[in-house]
Design an enzyme around this catalytic site. Structure first.
Site, PDB file in Angstrom:
ATOM      1  CB  SER A   1      -0.883   0.019   1.245  1.00 19.43           C
ATOM      2  OG  SER A   1      -1.440   1.317   1.395  1.00 19.43           O
ATOM      3  N   GLY A   2       0.602   2.158  -0.907  1.00 24.85           N
ATOM      4  CA  GLY A   2       1.418   3.355  -1.036  1.00 24.85           C
ATOM      5  C   GLY A   2       1.310   4.283   0.157  1.00 24.85           C
ATOM      6  CB  SER A   3      -1.531   6.003   1.818  1.00 26.78           C
ATOM      7  OG  SER A   3      -2.321   4.866   2.065  1.00 26.78           O
TER       8      SER A   3
ATOM      9  CG  ASP B   1      -6.705   5.985  -0.620  1.00 26.24           C
ATOM     10  OD1 ASP B   1      -6.379   6.826   0.228  1.00 26.24           O
ATOM     11  OD2 ASP B   1      -5.929   5.152  -1.110  1.00 26.24           O
TER      12      ASP B   1
ATOM     13  CB  CYS C   1      -4.820   5.386  -4.148  1.00 32.39           C
ATOM     14  SG  CYS C   1      -4.822   3.603  -3.875  1.00 32.39           S
ATOM     15  N   GLY C   2      -1.370   5.047  -3.579  1.00 30.56           N
ATOM     16  CA  GLY C   2      -0.105   4.632  -4.195  1.00 30.56           C
ATOM     17  C   GLY C   2      -0.234   3.405  -5.077  1.00 30.56           C
ATOM     18  CB  THR C   3      -1.538  -0.045  -4.556  1.00 34.78           C
ATOM     19  OG1 THR C   3      -2.666   0.382  -3.788  1.00 34.78           O
ATOM     20  CG2 THR C   3      -0.459  -0.580  -3.640  1.00 34.78           C
TER      21      THR C   3
HETATM   22  O1  LIG Z   1      -2.032   4.162  -1.156  1.00 35.77           O
HETATM   23  C1  LIG Z   1      -2.516   3.032  -1.250  1.00 35.77           C
HETATM   24  O2  LIG Z   1      -1.989   2.158  -1.945  1.00 35.77           O
HETATM   25  C2  LIG Z   1      -3.729   2.743  -0.453  1.00 35.77           C
HETATM   26  N1  LIG Z   1      -4.286   3.725   0.417  1.00 35.77           N
HETATM   27  C3  LIG Z   1      -5.357   3.036   1.179  1.00 35.77           C
HETATM   28  C4  LIG Z   1      -5.765   1.918   0.295  1.00 35.77           C
HETATM   29  C5  LIG Z   1      -4.530   1.523  -0.491  1.00 35.77           C
HETATM   30  O3  LIG Z   1      -3.859   0.530   0.219  1.00 35.77           O
END
Ligand SMILES: O=C(O)[C@H]1NCC[C@@H]1O
Length: 345
Positions: free
Chosen positions: A91-93, A253, A257-259
């Site tokens: 997960s990016g965040s 989100d 959202c990183g992913t």
């Molecule tokens: O940034 C992300 O990848 C995400 N943020 C919350 C849900 C994902 O895992």
């Protein structure tokens, strides 16, 4: 002491999305890989995730990360990502929050102006570069795992909506990507309830017809997240797009959202909309941004994949001790339908 659990947590958010980090009170579990540890928590110790993410201690729009010893000897630390309905492989965040907490609390020594960290995740080793000044992580950039497209323009029949066209891609989590305009909608707060409701319906209908499986880890399968996209636009010569990722069981989100950014990069690359090295800025529902680029290409099983790099920022919000009183009637918390999207019976 009547407490049956006492857990030390550093509160944090990355560009709006909460990713609290557990730094004490939970012991390591057996596993040769972080994915084994993920499965251990999922099957044997899920009460921790329930306790922290359900009410009254948690809420629908948050995540909690658990720092553990790494399995990969190249890593500085390992961590697992707990979301409302699942343990996300990556997960990016959450990696931005976890890196910020590890460095700003001194669990990993900070080097200014740049600290390089390797973190072991259930999706594999992720290298992170943090720009640091006066004890603060000014930005956190991570080299994500290979991201790839499984399907472009897949048609799914959604009850009550009709045929919907979706792209299916992996960016560390399995994504459904849907052009909001194809449903007569836009990515905006005013349409949030409608978008969330429709996203959950598309997710259920696609799940019934198609099971995406990661070719190198069959434990990573199924959908958990749907990303509403808007077309790319150019701002000062840079490619930019807003998005809204609907995380199960049905909420936006708060970060870009990183992913989801990595899944979008994989789709854009396979459509010839972005080249290696070009900057892509992904914008959240709050207007916050992750800056990203493709640093190379590779193969994952039969799929052509991109190697994405994503950069964002995080801020510590609290230092807290969460406890469970042994007489508490809700040892795993609870959910109420006014705040939580309740799955159908
Ligand atoms: O940034 C992300 O990848 C995400 N943020 C919350 C849900 C994902 O895992």
């Amino acid at each position: 002491m009547p407490f049956s659990r006492s857990i030390n947590i550093v509160g944090c958010h990355a560009e709006g999305e909460v990713g609290d980090v557990i730094i004490g009170g939970v012991l390591d579990v057996p596993g040769k890989t972080m994915f084994d540890k993920l499965v251990h928590f999922e099957t044997k110790k899920d009460s921790l995730r329930q306790l922290l993410l359900n009410e009254p201690r948690g809420r629908a729009s948050m995540n909690t990360n658990l720092v553990l010893p790494p399995c990969d000897p190249r890593a500085d630390a390992g961590f697992l990502i707990m979301e409302s309905e699942e343990y996300a492989p990556m997960s990016g965040s959450n990696i931005i929050c976890t890196t910020t907490v590890l460095l700003e609390t001194g669990m990993i020594p900070m080097k200014e102006p740049v600290t390089e960290v390797a973190l072991d995740t259930a999706a594999g080793l992720v290298t992170v570069t943090a720009e640091c000044k006066a004890g603060k992580c000014q930005s956190v950039e991570f080299d994500n795992v290979p991201s790839f497209v499984l399907e472009l323009d897949y048609k799914v029949n959604v009850p009550g909506i009709g045929e919907v066209t979706v792209d299916i891609a992996y960016g560390g989590m399995m994504y459904l990507l849907v052009d909001a305009a194809s449903l007569g909608l836009g990515v905006c707060n005013q349409q949030a309830r409608q978008l969330v409701e429709i996203a959950e319906r598309i997710k259920r209908a696609t799940e019934a017809a198609y099971t995406p499986v990661h070719p190198e880890n069959s434990g990573i399968k199924g959908f958990s997240v749907l990303e509403f996209t808007e077309p790319l636009k150019l701002e000062d010569g840079v490619k930019v797009a807003p998005n809204a990722v609907v995380v199960s069981p049905g909420r936006f989100d708060r970060s870009p959202c990183g992913t989801g950014t990595c899944a979008r990069l994989a789709v854009m690359h396979s459509r010839g909309q972005i080249q290696e090295g070009e900057v892509f800025k992904h914008r959240s529902i709050l207007g916050t941004e992750f800056s990203s680029r493709i640093r190379g290409t590779t193969k994952v099983g039969k799929y052509s994949a991109v190697l994405p790099t994503v950069k964002g920022r995080a801020w510590i919000t609290s230092f807290k001790q969460v406890v469970l009183d042994s007489t508490d009637p809700f040892p795993e918390g609870f959910r109420v339908g006014d705040q939580w999207h309740m799955p159908p019976n």
